[in-house]
Design a protein around this motif. Structure first.
Motif, PDB file in Angstrom:
ATOM      1  N   PRO A  10       0.827  -1.201   0.000  1.00 51.78           N
ATOM      2  CA  PRO A  10       0.000   0.000   0.000  1.00 51.78           C
ATOM      3  C   PRO A  10       0.860   1.249   0.000  1.00 51.78           C
ATOM      4  CG  PRO A  10       0.032  -1.006   2.167  1.00 51.78           C
ATOM      5  CD  PRO A  10       0.724  -1.954   1.255  1.00 51.78           C
ATOM      6  N   GLY A  12      -0.263   4.694  -0.401  1.00 54.80           N
ATOM      7  CA  GLY A  12      -0.793   5.781   0.399  1.00 54.80           C
ATOM      8  C   GLY A  12      -0.394   7.155  -0.083  1.00 54.80           C
ATOM      9  N   THR A 321      -3.567  -3.836  -3.174  1.00 58.16           N
ATOM     10  CA  THR A 321      -4.206  -4.043  -1.876  1.00 58.16           C
ATOM     11  C   THR A 321      -5.709  -3.840  -1.928  1.00 58.16           C
ATOM     12  OG1 THR A 321      -2.180  -3.242  -0.830  1.00 58.16           O
ATOM     13  CG2 THR A 321      -4.144  -3.381   0.542  1.00 58.16           C
ATOM     14  N   THR A 322      -6.148  -2.752  -2.548  1.00 57.43           N
ATOM     15  CA  THR A 322      -7.579  -2.482  -2.628  1.00 57.43           C
ATOM     16  C   THR A 322      -8.303  -3.569  -3.405  1.00 57.43           C
ATOM     17  OG1 THR A 322      -7.331  -0.086  -2.436  1.00 57.43           O
ATOM     18  CG2 THR A 322      -9.309  -0.885  -3.542  1.00 57.43           C
ATOM     19  N   TYR A 379      -8.318   1.021   2.232  1.00 56.85           N
ATOM     20  CA  TYR A 379      -6.936   1.144   1.775  1.00 56.85           C
ATOM     21  C   TYR A 379      -6.805   2.128   0.619  1.00 56.85           C
ATOM     22  CZ  TYR A 379      -5.423  -2.654   4.767  1.00 56.85           C
ATOM     23  OH  TYR A 379      -5.113  -3.419   5.875  1.00 56.85           O
ATOM     24  N   TRP A 390       0.482   4.258   4.905  1.00 54.68           N
ATOM     25  CA  TRP A 390       0.139   3.223   5.880  1.00 54.68           C
ATOM     26  C   TRP A 390       1.391   2.917   6.699  1.00 54.68           C
ATOM     27  CZ3 TRP A 390      -4.629   1.604   6.980  1.00 54.68           C
ATOM     28  CH2 TRP A 390      -5.636   1.886   6.045  1.00 54.68           C
ATOM     29  N   VAL A 396      -0.641  -4.905   6.923  1.00 50.69           N
ATOM     30  CA  VAL A 396      -1.601  -5.059   5.822  1.00 50.69           C
ATOM     31  C   VAL A 396      -1.712  -6.529   5.432  1.00 50.69           C
ATOM     32  CG1 VAL A 396      -2.132  -4.467   3.431  1.00 50.69           C
ATOM     33  CG2 VAL A 396      -1.214  -2.722   4.965  1.00 50.69           C
ATOM     34  N   ASN A 463      -3.016  -0.160  12.102  1.00 47.15           N
ATOM     35  CA  ASN A 463      -2.542   0.532  10.909  1.00 47.15           C
ATOM     36  C   ASN A 463      -3.379   1.777  10.621  1.00 47.15           C
ATOM     37  OD1 ASN A 463      -0.279   0.041   9.420  1.00 47.15           O
ATOM     38  ND2 ASN A 463      -1.241  -1.289   7.918  1.00 47.15           N
TER      39      ASN A 463
END
Length: 481
Positions: A10, A12, A321-322, A379, A390, A396, A463
Motif C-alpha cells: 500500500p 498511500g 491491496t484495494t 486502503y 500506511w 496489511v 494501521n
C-alpha cells in the motif's frame, strides 16, 4: 490515485502527485473519520465478543465466564451480532457511501456537523441498546434485539447521518449516472422504510399470528440484501474499473442487475420460513424470489469476473491491496448468491433449515462480501484523506491473511458442518447426542477462526489509527480537482 501494481504494497500517496486533498474530499474528512473510527472501534468490540462466544461452546475443553449472568452465550451472541451489524456495518457504509457519491457527483459537503450529529446519536443509541442486551432486556427478535425506544432514535440518526448520499446525488452537476450511484441511493431509501415498518409490526404494534414472524423475516432479508448487499455492490462497481482503469465487461447489463436486485431481494424473506405454519403461497413467493435473485448475481458475475478474467485482471487484483479485498468480496457475493438460490428450494431447504448452513449463507454476504469490500475501500480512501502512508505493510498482509483464512475456515464449518448436521437430523437412526458430538470438531474450527479474525481486525485498527494520528492533510488545504 494509481497504485503500484507490482509490489502489492500500500503506497498511500495523495492523488495526481498533489500533496493536498481535493476540495470534495476535504469537505468529507471530518464526517468520514468520525464514522470510520466508530466503525473500527465497534468492529474490535464485536470481534472480542465473537471470540468469547466461540470459546463458550467448549471447543478447547473449557468455557470462560461460567456462572457470569452478563456474559451468558445468548447475551454475548446477540450483542456481538448487533455491534457488528449496527456498529461496524452501518458506520462503515455511512462513510463509504457518502464518499462514493460525493466523488462521483463532485459534491462539496458544507453541513458536516449534521452528519456528525447523526453519527454521535447513532453510536450513543447503539451503546444504550447493547447495554440493555447485556442486562437481559432483549426483544427476542434477531437484529431487533434492542428495546423498542432505541428504534426511533436510530431512525432519526440515520436520516441525519446516512441520507447525505441522496443529497449528493440530487446535486450532481450532470445528468449522467453510474451503477454505484444507483445502488447507494437505493440502499439509502430502502433502510429507513424497512426499519420503521419492522419496528411498527414487530415491536410497537405487534401483528397477530404468524404475521409477526413474516415481518421479522422480511426485515432481516431486506436489511442484509438492500443495505449491506447494495452498498457493497456500489463499492465493487466503483473500485474495480477505477483501479484497473478500464470499463467493466458487459456494463450495459448493469441497469438490469440493479432493477432485478431491488425487485426480488425484498421478497426473499419468506424463503426462510419454508416448513413453518405460514401460508404456502407466501413461502413459494420467497422461494421464487430467491431463485430470481440469480439474475442480478449472474449479471454482476459477468461484469466483475469478466473484467478480472481479461488483460491480466486477476494478477493485478492480487498485487493491489484495494483490489485484493474487493475481488474477494466479489467472489463471496457470487458464491453466496448462487448457494442462496439453490438452497431456497424446498428439497434442499429441508436438509439445512435448522442448521448453521443459513449462518454461512448470511456471512458470505455480510462478512465475505460487504466487510472485505469495506476493508479494500479503506486502503484506497484513507491515504487520500489523511495524506499519510500506511504505517506498516506487514500489518496489511497480516490483516488480509488473518481475515481471509479466518473467514474461509468459519465458512467451511458453517456450510459443511451444517450440511452434515442436516443429513444426520433427517436420519431417524442417528440420535441427537450423536449429532451434537459430530459438530464438536466444527466448534473447534469456529473458535480458531474467531481468533484469526480478531488478529486481523487488530492489525487493521493499528494501521488505520496510526495513519489517522499522523495525518498531514487538514481539511482547509483542499485543492480544486
Amino acid at each position: 490515485m494509481t497504485q503500484d501494481n507490482r509490489s502489492g504494497r500500500p503506497q498511500g500517496r495523495p492523488p495526481e502527485g498533489d500533496g493536498r486533498i481535493s476540495r470534495v474530499e476535504a469537505s468529507l474528512r471530518g464526517p468520514f473519520l468520525l464514522f470510520f473510527v466508530s466503525a473500527v472501534v465497534w468492529l474490535l468490540a464485536a470481534s472480542v465478543l465473537g471470540v468469547i462466544a466461540a470459546l463458550q461452546q467448549g471447543a478447547f475443553g473449557f468455557g470462560p465466564f461460567h456462572g457470569c449472568d452478563i456474559l451468558t452465550y445468548g447475551r454475548v451472541s446477540a450483542a456481538q451480532q448487533d455491534l457488528f451489524v449496527y456498529g461496524w456495518g452501518f458506520n462503515a457504509f455511512f462513510a463509504l457511501n457518502l464518499w462514493l457519491l460525493s466523488q462521483l457527483g463532485r459534491f462539496e459537503f458544507r453541513n458536516g456537523w449534521l452528519a456528525q450529529l447523526g453519527g454521535v446519536a447513532w453510536n450513543l443509541a447503539l451503546t444504550y441498546g447493547v447495554a440493555r442486551v447485556f442486562a437481559g432486556d432483549m426483544t427476542g427478535y434477531r437484529l431487533l434485539d434492542f428495546p423498542r425506544e432505541v428504534g426511533p432514535v436510530l431512525a432519526v440518526a440515520f436520516l441525519l447521518a446516512g441520507f447525505w448520499p441522496i443529497v449528493a446525488f440530487a446535486r450532481r452537476p450532470t445528468g449522467h449516472t453510474f451503477a454505484s450511484q444507483w445502488f447507494v441511493v437505493g440502499a439509502s431509501f430502502a433502510f429507513p422504510l424497512i426499519y420503521l415498518l419492522a419496528q411498527l409490526l414487530v415491536l410497537w404494534q405487534p401483528a397477530s399470528g404468524v404475521v409477526q414472524a413474516i415481518a421479522h423475516s422480511w426485515f432481516v432479508a431486506n436489511l442484509l440484501q438492500l443495505w449491506f448487499g447494495a452498498s457493497a455492490l456500489a463499492a465493487i462497481y466503483y473500485f474495480l474499473p477505477k483501479v484497473l482503469e478500464r470499463t467493466l465487461t458487459g456494463y450495459y447489463l448493469a441497469p438490469v442487475a440493479f432493477w432485478t436486485f431491488f425487485l426480488f431481494a425484498g421478497w426473499t424473506g419468506p424463503a426462510a420460513l419454508v416448513g413453518s405454519p405460514v401460508p404456502l403461497w407466501l413461502q413459494s413467493t420467497g422461494v421464487v424470489a430467491a431463485a430470481m435473485m440469480l439474475i442480478p448475481v449472474i449479471i454482476v458475475a459477468i461484469n466483475v469476473h469478466g473484467t478480472l478474467s481479461s488483460q491480466g485482471g486477476w494478477a493485478r487484483a492480487w498485487n493491489d491491496t484495494t483490489l485484493r479485498f474487493v475481488s474477494f468480496g466479489a467472489v463471496a457475493f457470487t458464491l453466496g448468491g448462487l448457494l442462496a438460490g439453490v438452497f431456497a428450494f424446498r428439497s434442499t431447504s429441508a436438509v439445512v433449515r435448522f442448521t448453521s448452513f443459513a449462518t454461512g449463507l448470511e456471512q458470505l454476504l455480510v462478512y465475505g462480501c460487504a466487510t472485505m469490500v469495506v476493508f479494500g475501500a479503506s486502503y484506497f480512501i484513507l491515504p487520500r484523506l489523511t495524506g499519510a502512508l500506511w504505517p506498516s505493510a506487514k500489518l496489511v498482509h497480516v490483516h488480509f491473511w488473518a481475515t481471509a483464512l479466518g473467514f474461509v475456515g468459519a465458512l467451511v464449518a458453517w456450510l459443511v458442518g451444517g450440511w452434515q448436521e442436516g443429513k444426520q437430523l433427517a436420519d431417524a437412526a442417528v440420535t441427537f447426542q450423536q449429532v451434537a458430538k459430530a459438530g464438536y470438531a466444527w466448534n473447534f474450527t469456529l473458535s480458531v477462526s474467531a481468533i484469526l479474525l480478531l488478529v486481523g481486525h487488530v492489525a487493521f485498527a493499528l494501521n488505520a489509527f496510526g495513519m489517522i494520528l499522523k495525518s498531514s492533510a487538514p481539511a482547509e488545504s483542499g485543492r480544486h480537482d
